[in-house]
Design an enzyme around this catalytic site. Structure first.
Site, PDB file in Angstrom:
ATOM      1  N   GLY A 131      -5.019  -7.730   2.378  1.00 53.62           N
ATOM      2  CA  GLY A 131      -5.092  -9.155   2.712  1.00 53.62           C
ATOM      3  C   GLY A 131      -3.812  -9.867   2.295  1.00 53.62           C
ATOM      4  CE1 TYR A 171      -7.984   8.726  -7.080  1.00 58.33           C
ATOM      5  CE2 TYR A 171      -7.924  11.000  -6.305  1.00 58.33           C
ATOM      6  CZ  TYR A 171      -7.261   9.849  -6.664  1.00 58.33           C
ATOM      7  OH  TYR A 171      -5.880   9.798  -6.626  1.00 58.33           O
TER       8      TYR A 171
END
Ligand code: UDP
Length: 309
Positions: free
Chosen positions: A102, A145
């Protein structure tokens, strides 16, 4: 002067990247929540072109002014670390990647994601090429992960395709060098520490599983070549010199003239049986390949650990 944000900048790889970017004339903003990073790793990076911000990128990130590049390296990366921090690992790979993408969109910055060979899981294709989709157990202990990084890759490509953000994805294979934490639990610090102390070298399983180890300077050179290229497809960066963990243990004993003996312990769940990068893409498109031999890299890493054992 380019302005560059490095998340996880106080970590092992992040700190080496900050250092190299400063040397290339960038202004560097290093963000780290210090969960596995350490300000000591960047204590030597002083001056007006370097800023350290203690922040968790899982929360909304704002940076005043222009930003040209964002390198998203924040994440626990050692199996021991992400098993101890499963939810923060999932959050930094998902929410952290979303927030930093973003920021890249807002600033018109180029974004580079630190992805991993773990996206290939316990691979059924060997060596691993970038077009292999992997063999990951989503609900196993390492899934926190592996799946976070797979999600991060998907999110990165979505911002690329949907928002037109310039993105790069590096799939990092096992890397070692100064500024790894002595107790991060990975095989390189474990074996060097054990060899220096004359303690038993703990090989997990029968040691027949393979890895390929890349020295940090080679890796950083590869990552920056990718960053400044126009390649928006994932790119493996690692050293294709594959060896078994038992061979690696013997090499560490030999390099350090240690009297340590090898002992065998249980193999962790879902430990990949083999791993070796196919680096044809990096070779042909980035003109990159590693140049530092294992003995030289281990020597430099051992010198770093000597003062810390
Ligand atoms: N390993 C080992 N002894 C140790 C630590 C790790 O034999 O003290 C093995 C581990 O089981 C794996 C390999 O070394 O097969 C590399 O482990 P590491 O934790 O460095 O990272 P991975 O490549 O599994 O992500």
């Amino acid at each position: 002067m380019p302005r560059t944000v490095v998340t996880g900048g106080a970590g092992f790889l992040g700190s080496h990247l900050c250092e190299e970017l400063l040397a290339l004339g960038h202004e560097v903003i290093c963000i780290d929540n210090l969960s596995t990073g350490d300000t000591l790793n960047v204590a030597h990076l002083t001056g007006e072109n370097f800023t350290f911000i203690r922040q968790d990128v899982t929360n909304f990130v704002t940076i005043p002014g222009e930003v040209d590049y964002i390198l998203h390296f924040a994440s626990p990366a050692s199996p021991v670390d992400y098993l101890e921090r499963p939810i923060p690992t999932l959050k930094v790979g998902s929410l952290g990647t979303h927030n930093t993408l973003g920021l890249a969109k807002d600033k018109g910055a180029r974004f580079l994601l630190a992805s991993t060979s773990e996206v290939y899981g316990d691979p059924l294709v060997h060596p691993q090429t970038e077009d292999y989709w992997g063999n990951v157990n989503p609900i196993g202990p390492r899934g926190v992960y592996d799946e976070a990084k797979r999600f991060a890759e998907a999110m990165t490509m979505a911002y690329n395709r949907f928002h037109g953000v310039e993105t790069r994805i590096v799939r990092i294979f096992n890397t070692y060098g100064p500024r790894m934490r002595l107790n991060d639990g990975r095989v390189v610090p474990n074996f060097i520490k054990q060899a220096l102390r004359g303690e038993p070298i703990t090989v997990y399983g029968d040691g027949s599983q393979t890895r390929s180890f890349c020295y940090v300077d080679d890796l950083v050179r590869g990552i920056l070549a990718l960053l400044f290229s126009d390649l928006d497809q994932p790119c493996n960066i690692g050293n294709p010199n594959e060896m078994t963990i038992l061979e690696f243990a013997e090499a560490i004993i030999r390099f350090s003239n240690s009297k340590s003996k090898i002992v065998y312990e249980d193999l962790p769940e879902d430990d990949p049986k083999q791993r070796k990068p196919d680096i044809s893409r990096a070779k042909s498109l980035l003109n990159w390949e590693p140049s530092i031999y294992l003995d030289e890299g281990i020597k430099k890493t051992t010198a770093y650990f000597k003062d810390r054992v």
